[in-house]
Motif scaffolding. Structure first.
Motif, PDB file in Angstrom:
ATOM      1  N   SER B 187       0.971  -1.293   0.214  1.00  0.00           N
ATOM      2  CA  SER B 187       0.076  -0.045  -0.153  1.00  0.00           C
ATOM      3  C   SER B 187       0.955   1.164   0.053  1.00  0.00           C
ATOM      4  O   SER B 187       0.494   2.364  -0.637  1.00  0.00           O
ATOM      5  N   ALA B 190       1.759   2.285  -3.435  1.00  0.00           N
ATOM      6  CA  ALA B 190       0.774   2.721  -3.818  1.00  0.00           C
ATOM      7  C   ALA B 190       0.029   4.125  -3.815  1.00  0.00           C
ATOM      8  O   ALA B 190      -1.021   4.523  -4.158  1.00  0.00           O
ATOM      9  N   GLY B 191       1.001   4.858  -2.501  1.00  0.00           N
ATOM     10  CA  GLY B 191       0.499   6.129  -2.245  1.00  0.00           C
ATOM     11  C   GLY B 191      -0.216   6.065  -0.823  1.00  0.00           C
ATOM     12  O   GLY B 191      -0.925   7.196  -0.737  1.00  0.00           O
ATOM     13  N   GLY B 192      -0.498   4.968  -0.303  1.00  0.00           N
ATOM     14  CA  GLY B 192      -1.298   5.040   0.798  1.00  0.00           C
ATOM     15  C   GLY B 192      -0.368   5.562   2.177  1.00  0.00           C
ATOM     16  O   GLY B 192       0.865   5.550   2.201  1.00  0.00           O
ATOM     17  N   PRO B 193      -1.201   5.785   3.241  1.00  0.00           N
ATOM     18  CA  PRO B 193      -0.514   6.395   4.409  1.00  0.00           C
ATOM     19  C   PRO B 193      -0.189   5.271   5.369  1.00  0.00           C
ATOM     20  O   PRO B 193      -0.386   3.928   5.156  1.00  0.00           O
ATOM     21  N   ASN B 214      -9.577  10.015  -6.465  1.00  0.00           N
ATOM     22  CA  ASN B 214      -9.725   8.728  -5.843  1.00  0.00           C
ATOM     23  C   ASN B 214      -8.579   8.388  -4.932  1.00  0.00           C
ATOM     24  O   ASN B 214      -7.579   7.423  -5.080  1.00  0.00           O
ATOM     25  N   ARG B 215      -8.614   9.174  -3.660  1.00  0.00           N
ATOM     26  CA  ARG B 215      -7.357   9.142  -2.792  1.00  0.00           C
ATOM     27  C   ARG B 215      -7.657   7.873  -1.789  1.00  0.00           C
ATOM     28  O   ARG B 215      -8.770   7.113  -1.592  1.00  0.00           O
ATOM     29  N   PRO B 216      -6.599   7.163  -0.993  1.00  0.00           N
ATOM     30  CA  PRO B 216      -6.811   6.195  -0.037  1.00  0.00           C
ATOM     31  C   PRO B 216      -7.751   6.756   0.784  1.00  0.00           C
ATOM     32  O   PRO B 216      -7.670   7.869   1.347  1.00  0.00           O
ATOM     33  N   ILE B 217      -8.492   5.638   1.615  1.00  0.00           N
ATOM     34  CA  ILE B 217      -9.426   5.778   2.448  1.00  0.00           C
ATOM     35  C   ILE B 217      -9.216   5.040   3.695  1.00  0.00           C
ATOM     36  O   ILE B 217      -9.363   3.809   3.441  1.00  0.00           O
ATOM     37  N   VAL B 218      -9.532   5.410   4.900  1.00  0.00           N
ATOM     38  CA  VAL B 218      -9.467   4.711   6.082  1.00  0.00           C
ATOM     39  C   VAL B 218     -10.652   4.603   6.629  1.00  0.00           C
ATOM     40  O   VAL B 218     -11.226   5.666   7.019  1.00  0.00           O
TER      41      VAL B 218
END
Lengths: 291, 291, 291, 291
Positions: B187, B190-193, B214-218
Motif C-alpha cells: 500500500s 501505491a500512495g497509502g498512508p 480517488n485517494r486512499p481511505i481509512v
C-alpha cells in the motif's frame, strides 16, 4: 576556456574546515602563478584583505572555484549570468546535486581543468521580473527556482498565463517555477518530477493545490510565464530559497529562461544518474519492506 | 502465556545461515526440556524427520518461533488464526517491519519470553471470502493485505460497498485492502498512508486510479467490504503477496476483520516509530538536497 | 435532545441571500413559540439588536442552526466545546463536507429535528496548548486541524513526540495535525488520506517534507502529540485555517483529542460516502482520458 | 498539405451514431469529387465493400479522417508512421485529449482543412524493439506509451540503461515509458507529470515503485532506453494500452523516439491548456472544500 590566468574563489565559512582547505588552495594556485581573487568574506577566512566585491569577480576571472555546498554554488551562479566563466564546485561536506567534486578530488580535478581537459555542462538560469503597470520594478536570476508562496493568507489565488495564453488558476499554498536543475530541489518535495538538466524545459509545480488534479506541468523553455494574484493579498517571492521580496496584487511576476546559462565543470568519472542514485538513495540493497 | 512446554519452529531455508542457527536453537531448547515441533521443511534443514504438518503446529505449541524475514512471518501468521499462541519473529537478515528481533538478540529475548517477561502486541487479521450467488467458494486470512489486481485487461472496473452501502467505483489497476500492519507494505508504494498497528482500521488504497481524486481511505474495522467487477473480466486476488486465485464478474469478494488477532512478541527496547524511522530511512543526517 | 425551547442561530452575511432566508427562519421559529438567540452579527442582518455574545449562545440554546458554509460551521463548532447542544448546519451555497443540508431541505429537516427524529453524529475536536517551560500560554480547540507553518524561513525543523516517545523530525514547509473531519480539508491537498469521521484517529501530515519517505501517518486518538522547533525560528500556528498565532523555539505545542465532541445533525437520506463522491467528483461519467 | 484528392476514413462502430455520421460524410466528400478510402470495418458500417487494408490507406491518402475517440486515433496513428499524411480526428462522444474536434464542428473544420487553412501539430511516436542476443524479434510504434507490467509475479525487477549508461533499477509493478502525448494517459494515474506535447522529451514513470524516492523522470528524446529483467520472470509489454506481448529475462526492450512524427490537425480556436482544463476539471467554480 582559454588560457587561465585569474581564478576567483568563493568559500563558505565552515568551522574547522574552510580555513585550512582555502589556505592550501590559495597557496597551491599562487605557487603556480595564478592570480587569486576573493571577495571580502572569503578573503577574511585566510586573514587577507580584499578590494573585490562579489559582483566584480566573475568579470575578472577565467575560472571560479566554489568551496562549500549547493547553497554556496547557487549564490555564486546568480552572479555569473553575464559572464562566460566556468565554475568548479567543490563540496566541503557531503555530495551535492551541483557540487559533484569532493575535497579529496580537488587537486586532481583542478589539474585537468587547468590543462583544459575537463568537460563543461551548461545549466539554464531563470530570469524573473516584477512588473507594475508594465514597469520593471526588479529583475533577478536564479538557478534552481522562483517560488511564489503565501504569507499570511491561508491560501493564495494565482492566475498563470503562458505566452499571453491563459493556462490555469491555482488556489494553493504557492507555485514553484523551476529549471531542470531545480527539479531535484524544493519542487521534488512538492511532488514534482525529476528533469534531466540538459533539457530545454520549465517546470510549474503547484504547492498543495486545492484542486487535486492540478498536477506538475513541464513546458518548453521558450515560454514566458506570467503570474498574477487574483485577490487582494501579498505573496512572498523567493529565489533559490535565498533571496526574497514581496509581491502584491498590483504586480505581475514574469518568468522566462535567462539569455545565458551557467557553465559548470563536471567531475570526471561522474554522471547525472549516478548522483541521482546516490542523493535519493535509490537501489540500496538493504531495502526489504515485505510486499 | 501460561507455562510454555511445546515450542513450534518455522525456519526459512537460507544458505549458510539457517542450519547452524536452527540447530543451535533446537539444542538450546531441548537442553532446557522444551518439546520442539517443526514442520517437514524446517525439520529437513537440520536433517530431522517430522510428522507435524504446517497446520498442526499452532494448535500444539505454547510458543512459535519464526526464523526468517517478514515473508516467513506472514505465512506463519495466517496459520495461527484460530489459536492464542504467541509468535517470536527473528530476522535472519536485515530488520523487518514485523521481524523486529535480530539474531544476536535471540537468546536474551527468548529467556525473557520463557520467563513471561515479554510484551505481546496484537495485530488484526483480514478474513476474505470469495462468494458466488451467496455461496462461499473459499475463505482465507491475511495479515498485510488482500489485493485485487488486473490480469489481462488494461484496467479493471470495481464497485465497492461498505456495510451494504455503496461507497464508490474504481477504474484502476486494482485495489489494496490492507490492515494497519499492511499499510507499510504494498500500500505504501501505491500512495497509502502509514497507519499505527494498534488502530482498529481498514485501509482501501486504489492502484493507479483513473480518477485522480480517488485517494486512499481509512475506515473503521467493523466494516464489511464487498467488491464486485462491473464488466466481464477476470481479476487476480492475492493475499499477503503470497497466495492467489482468480475472481470473475460472477463473484463477490467480501473482506472484513478476522475474529481473532495474531499475537506478536515485541522486541524489548524497540518501538514502532523507531522501526519506521529505520526502515524508511527517516532523518538520516546525510540528506542535504539544497532547497 | 430533550425538549427544545431556545434556538441559537449563527448566520454568515451573504449579499442577496442571508437576510431573506434568516428573516423567514426567525419568523417561522417564533410563530412556533421557540425563543431565538442571535449574536450581534447575525441579529444585524435582520436589523435586530442583540445582547448575546458569540460565546454565550451555546450555553443558552437547546439547538443551534448555522446558516452559511463549512467555514461558518467551523467557527461555531469551536464555541460549543463545553456544551451538549446539537448543531444543524445549512449551506447557503454549494454542498459542504460539513454543511450537508441544502436550503430547500431546511424546513423539512428542521421539523424532523424538532420532533426528535433526526440522527446526531459526533465529531471529535482537537485541543491544542502552547506551552513555555510547562506553563500554558494559550489553549484552543479546532474541528479540522492545527497547522504549523513556516513564516520567513525557507523550511522549518520540527521534532515530534507522541506520548513522550520520540516519533520523528521533519524538515518541511510545515505539519498538519488533523481530525478525521479535517482529513478532507487542507490535509488532502498536502497528500493525506481520507479518514472516515467516525474513527478515533489523529492524522499527522507533513507539508512538502524534504525527506520523501516522510509519509502521512494515522495514529490513535488517545495520543498526546508534542511539537518543538529544533532551530531558532518562528512558525505560524493556524487553527481550522481561521485563527492564528506565532510560536517560537522556546515553546512547545501540545495537541490531543478534546474531551468532548461536537454534535452534528445529519441530513436525512445522506451519507458520508455520497458526500465524498459529490465533493471529490468521483465516478463522473464524462471522464474518458484514454489509457 | 498539397492538393487533397484522396481521403481515408477510419470510423469506430458506435450504435446509433456511426452509420448516419459516416454516410453523410462520405456523401459530402464524394459530391465534392474527393476519392474516399475506407478499410473493411469502416466500409461495412455504410454497407460498402472495401479492398483497402488498414495498412494500405495511409499511403494512398492525402488526408485521413478519424471518427471515434482517443482510442480510435491511437490505433490509426500507429499506421501512419511512415507517411506524411495529416489526420483530422473527430470525437463521436465526449472531448478527447487527442480528438479535439467535436461532431458539430466537423464540416466547418473540414472546409478549412481542404482549403489548406488549418494548422498541423506534430506529435512524436515511440519506437520499441524487442531484442534477443542482438536480434530484433519485433518492432512497434506507439503514440502514448510503452508499458512494462508484471504478470504473475508480485513485483518485477527491471534494470534501465540510457544511452548505454546505467540509470537505475526498479522493483515495481512496472514501468511506463511515455511520450509527452502519453503523459496525460496512463502515466498520470501512476503519478507522472503533464508534459507539453511540443516537447522533445521521454518520460519514465515507475508504477508503484518499492523505493519511494523512485520518482518519475523526464529525459531528452534523443535517448535510447534499454530495459532488462534482472530475475527469471515474464512481463507484459503493452503499446498504447492496445497491443501486447510477453517479454522474458532473455530479452531486452529498446525504446526510442520514432524517426517521424504523426501530423494532427488542430481544432481551430482550441489550445492545449484549454483542453487540459476541461479534461482535468481544473478551476471548476463549484469546488469549495473548506480549508
Amino acid at each position: 576556456m582559454d588560457t587561465i590566468k585569474s581564478i576567483g574563489i568563493f568559500c563558505k565559512q565552515k568551522p574547522h574546515i574552510s580555513q585550512e582547505v582555502l589556505q592550501e588552495l590559495v597557496d597551491w594556485l599562487r605557487q603556480r602563478n595564478y592570480q587569486v581573487l576573493m571577495p571580502p568574506d572569503t578573503a577574511a577566512i585566510v586573514q587577507e584583505p580584499s578590494s573585490d566585491g562579489n559582483d566584480d569577480i566573475p568579470g575578472k576571472s577565467d575560472l571560479i572555484i566554489v568551496l562549500g555546498g549547493d547553497g554556496t554554488l547557487l549564490s555564486v551562479a546568480r552572479l555569473t549570468e553575464n559572464h562566460e566563466v566556468p565554475i568548479l564546485a567543490v563540496n566541503l561536506g557531503s555530495l551535492g546535486f551541483l557540487t559533484e567534486v569532493a575535497l579529496p578530488e580537488l587537486y586532481s580535478t583542478l589539474e585537468k581543468v587547468l590543462k583544459g581537459q575537463s568537460a563543461v555542462e551548461d545549466r539554464m538560469l531563470l530570469r524573473s521580473c516584477l512588473k507594475r503597470h508594465g514597469e520593471v520594478l526588479r529583475s533577478d536570476v536564479s538557478l534552481n527556482d522562483v517560488v511564489i508562496n503565501k504569507r499570511d493568507a491561508r491560501i493564495v489565488n494565482l492566475e498563470v498565463h503562458v505566452n499571453d495564453q491563459y493556462m490555469t488558476s491555482y488556489r494553493a499554498d504557492g507555485l514553484i517555477i523551476a529549471t531542470p536543475t531545480g527539479s531535484t530541489a524544493y519542487s521534488l518535495s512538492a511532488g514534482g518530477p525529476i528533469i534531466h538538466p540538459s533539457m530545454n524545459a520549465l517546470l510549474l509545480c503547484p504547492i498543495c493545490p486545492f484542486t487535486l488534479t492540478n498536477r506538475p506541468i513541464v513546458i518548453p523553455d521558450r515560454a514566458v510565464i506570467q503570474v498574477n494574484l487574483t485577490t487582494q493579498e501579498k505573496v512572498q517571492i523567493t529565489l533559490d530559497g535565498q533571496l526574497g521580496y514581496e509581491m502584491t496584487s498590483e504586480e505581475t511576476l514574469e518568468v522566462q529562461r535567462g539569455p545565458k546559462p551557467v557553465h559548470l565543470i563536471q567531475a570526471p568519472g561522474k554522471n547525472y544518474y549516478q548522483i541521482l542514485r546516490q542523493k535519493l538513495h535509490w537501489g540500496r540493497p538493504a531495502e526489504d519492506r515485505k510486499q
